[in-house]
Design a protein around this motif. Structure first.
Motif, PDB file in Angstrom:
ATOM      1  N   PHE A  46      13.411  39.597 -11.825  1.00 36.42           N
ATOM      2  CA  PHE A  46      14.698  39.702 -11.138  1.00 36.42           C
ATOM      3  C   PHE A  46      14.514  39.498  -9.634  1.00 36.42           C
ATOM      4  O   PHE A  46      15.340  38.853  -8.975  1.00 36.42           O
ATOM      5  N   GLY A  47      13.438  40.031  -9.101  1.00 38.10           N
ATOM      6  CA  GLY A  47      13.139  39.834  -7.678  1.00 38.10           C
ATOM      7  C   GLY A  47      12.917  38.374  -7.350  1.00 38.10           C
ATOM      8  O   GLY A  47      13.398  37.874  -6.322  1.00 38.10           O
ATOM      9  N   ARG A  48      12.217  37.651  -8.232  1.00 35.09           N
ATOM     10  CA  ARG A  48      11.993  36.217  -8.009  1.00 35.09           C
ATOM     11  C   ARG A  48      13.310  35.451  -8.066  1.00 35.09           C
ATOM     12  O   ARG A  48      13.571  34.581  -7.229  1.00 35.09           O
ATOM     13  N   LEU A  49      14.149  35.785  -9.065  1.00 33.49           N
ATOM     14  CA  LEU A  49      15.440  35.106  -9.189  1.00 33.49           C
ATOM     15  C   LEU A  49      16.311  35.369  -7.975  1.00 33.49           C
ATOM     16  O   LEU A  49      17.032  34.472  -7.508  1.00 33.49           O
ATOM     17  N   LEU A  50      16.251  36.586  -7.457  1.00 34.16           N
ATOM     18  CA  LEU A  50      17.032  36.945  -6.276  1.00 34.16           C
ATOM     19  C   LEU A  50      16.592  36.119  -5.069  1.00 34.16           C
ATOM     20  O   LEU A  50      17.424  35.649  -4.282  1.00 34.16           O
ATOM     21  N   ALA A  51      15.276  35.920  -4.947  1.00 34.20           N
ATOM     22  CA  ALA A  51      14.744  35.115  -3.841  1.00 34.20           C
ATOM     23  C   ALA A  51      15.183  33.656  -3.983  1.00 34.20           C
ATOM     24  O   ALA A  51      15.657  33.041  -3.017  1.00 34.20           O
ATOM     25  N   TYR A  52      15.034  33.102  -5.189  1.00 33.45           N
ATOM     26  CA  TYR A  52      15.424  31.710  -5.423  1.00 33.45           C
ATOM     27  C   TYR A  52      16.920  31.507  -5.166  1.00 33.45           C
ATOM     28  O   TYR A  52      17.326  30.521  -4.546  1.00 33.45           O
ATOM     29  N   ALA A  53      17.731  32.447  -5.663  1.00 28.02           N
ATOM     30  CA  ALA A  53      19.185  32.335  -5.485  1.00 28.02           C
ATOM     31  C   ALA A  53      19.558  32.411  -4.007  1.00 28.02           C
ATOM     32  O   ALA A  53      20.464  31.711  -3.547  1.00 28.02           O
ATOM     33  N   SER A  54      18.853  33.259  -3.258  1.00 24.26           N
ATOM     34  CA  SER A  54      19.128  33.407  -1.822  1.00 24.26           C
ATOM     35  C   SER A  54      18.808  32.123  -1.069  1.00 24.26           C
ATOM     36  O   SER A  54      19.580  31.665  -0.222  1.00 24.26           O
ATOM     37  N   ILE A  55      17.650  31.534  -1.392  1.00 23.36           N
ATOM     38  CA  ILE A  55      17.267  30.280  -0.747  1.00 23.36           C
ATOM     39  C   ILE A  55      18.241  29.172  -1.143  1.00 23.36           C
ATOM     40  O   ILE A  55      18.649  28.349  -0.318  1.00 23.36           O
ATOM     41  N   GLY A  56      18.611  29.159  -2.431  1.00 24.73           N
ATOM     42  CA  GLY A  56      19.552  28.152  -2.918  1.00 24.73           C
ATOM     43  C   GLY A  56      20.899  28.254  -2.227  1.00 24.73           C
ATOM     44  O   GLY A  56      21.559  27.246  -1.966  1.00 24.73           O
ATOM     45  N   LEU A  57      21.322  29.479  -1.929  1.00 18.41           N
ATOM     46  CA  LEU A  57      22.590  29.700  -1.229  1.00 18.41           C
ATOM     47  C   LEU A  57      22.569  29.042   0.151  1.00 18.41           C
ATOM     48  O   LEU A  57      23.523  28.364   0.540  1.00 18.41           O
ATOM     49  N   TYR A 160      21.974  26.866  -9.045  1.00 12.00           N
ATOM     50  CA  TYR A 160      20.943  25.902  -9.440  1.00 12.00           C
ATOM     51  C   TYR A 160      19.552  26.529  -9.337  1.00 12.00           C
ATOM     52  O   TYR A 160      18.742  26.414 -10.253  1.00 12.00           O
ATOM     53  N   MET A 161      19.296  27.205  -8.222  1.00 11.62           N
ATOM     54  CA  MET A 161      17.985  27.824  -8.018  1.00 11.62           C
ATOM     55  C   MET A 161      17.770  29.002  -8.967  1.00 11.62           C
ATOM     56  O   MET A 161      16.639  29.256  -9.406  1.00 11.62           O
ATOM     57  N   ALA A 162      18.833  29.733  -9.280  1.00 11.72           N
ATOM     58  CA  ALA A 162      18.716  30.854 -10.215  1.00 11.72           C
ATOM     59  C   ALA A 162      18.351  30.342 -11.610  1.00 11.72           C
ATOM     60  O   ALA A 162      17.500  30.919 -12.297  1.00 11.72           O
ATOM     61  N   VAL A 163      18.991  29.244 -12.022  1.00 16.87           N
ATOM     62  CA  VAL A 163      18.692  28.649 -13.333  1.00 16.87           C
ATOM     63  C   VAL A 163      17.264  28.088 -13.342  1.00 16.87           C
ATOM     64  O   VAL A 163      16.551  28.195 -14.344  1.00 16.87           O
ATOM     65  N   PHE A 164      16.853  27.519 -12.219  1.00 22.10           N
ATOM     66  CA  PHE A 164      15.468  27.060 -12.089  1.00 22.10           C
ATOM     67  C   PHE A 164      14.515  28.231 -12.313  1.00 22.10           C
ATOM     68  O   PHE A 164      13.516  28.119 -13.038  1.00 22.10           O
ATOM     69  N   GLY A 165      14.824  29.362 -11.687  1.00 21.86           N
ATOM     70  CA  GLY A 165      14.000  30.558 -11.850  1.00 21.86           C
ATOM     71  C   GLY A 165      13.967  31.040 -13.291  1.00 21.86           C
ATOM     72  O   GLY A 165      12.922  31.465 -13.794  1.00 21.86           O
TER      73      GLY A 165
END
Length: 233
Positions: A46-57, A160-165
């Protein structure tokens, strides 16, 4: 395009096992309680997904600003060309230039914070490790960020980044449980297939930007659709 994000995440996870695998193997999980271990691993992901989603935003916002200037089609073509270009250029050429040098201090701080977090076993530790893990430099993440820009909005970029994660979770989780589950030869074959898939995604982005009127692959520009509808009247 979300399908491409998930598949890129799955293929990219073979690269992740090599790059981020040591961090996953060193997670201070509870080896005596299977349910607690699963919960800790879930929090880490979940922490990784949160990071990816933040960068994607953030990158989605960049794409939105470019879209507002009418660069939708051109941006998609440019991103597609860049993805293909990065794959085809030999690694030795890139190794001559340290592209991460401007943010080297930031990366060092992330690694230092990771080292500190790995020594703890509190619930929030796994969230911290996962979040920091998501900010470590990775070529596949860069490819996904290229695509996130084309999303044209903060929501699309983040999604997009969350789905990538999400695509990286199955293999990364398996790696935590079974560190030697994948033989080197099989991993090498799959890693060789990753550039091919990245090129395919790049071609799809180029086709999307060309607006050839092909449903789902290269839809016609919105302005063209509107103008043709007005002509019918």
């Amino acid at each position: 395009m979300l399908v491409s994000a998930f598949v890129l995440g799955i293929l990219g996870s073979f690269h992740c096992v090599g790059m981020c695998g040591p961090i996953a193997f060193m997670l201070p999980v509870d080896r005596t309680n299977a349910y607690k271990k699963l919960l800790q691993i879930t929090i880490y992901h979940f922490g990784r997904l949160l990071a990816y989603a933040s960068i994607g935003l953030v990158f989605g916002l960049i794409g939105k600003s470019l879209y507002l200037f009418g660069f939708q089609q051109q941006l998609s073509i440019i991103i597609g060309v860049l993805m293909i270009f990065v794959v085809l250029i030999p690694y030795k050429t890139f190794s001559k230039y340290n592209f991460s040098k401007p943010i080297f201090k930031l990366i060092s701080k992330v690694k230092s914070a990771l080292g500190t977090a790995l020594k703890k076993k509190t619930p929030e530790t796994f969230l911290t490790i996962g979040f920091l893990n998501g900010f470590l430099p990775c070529g596949l993440v860069y490819m996904a960020l290229f695509a996130a820009i084309v999303g044209g909005s903060a929501l699309n970029g983040s999604l997009y980044m969350a789905v990538f994660g999400l695509g990286t979770i199955p293999l990364m989780t398996t790696a935590i449980y079974l560190s030697n589950f994948l033989k080197g030869t099989i991993r090498q074959k799959i890693q060789k297939a990753i550039p091919v898939f990245v090129i395919v995604i790049g071609v799809l982005f180029i086709l999307r930007g060309l607006g050839l009127g092909i449903p789902y692959i290269s839809p016609a520009p919105v302005l063209d659709v509107v103008s043709s509808g007005m002509d019918c009247h």
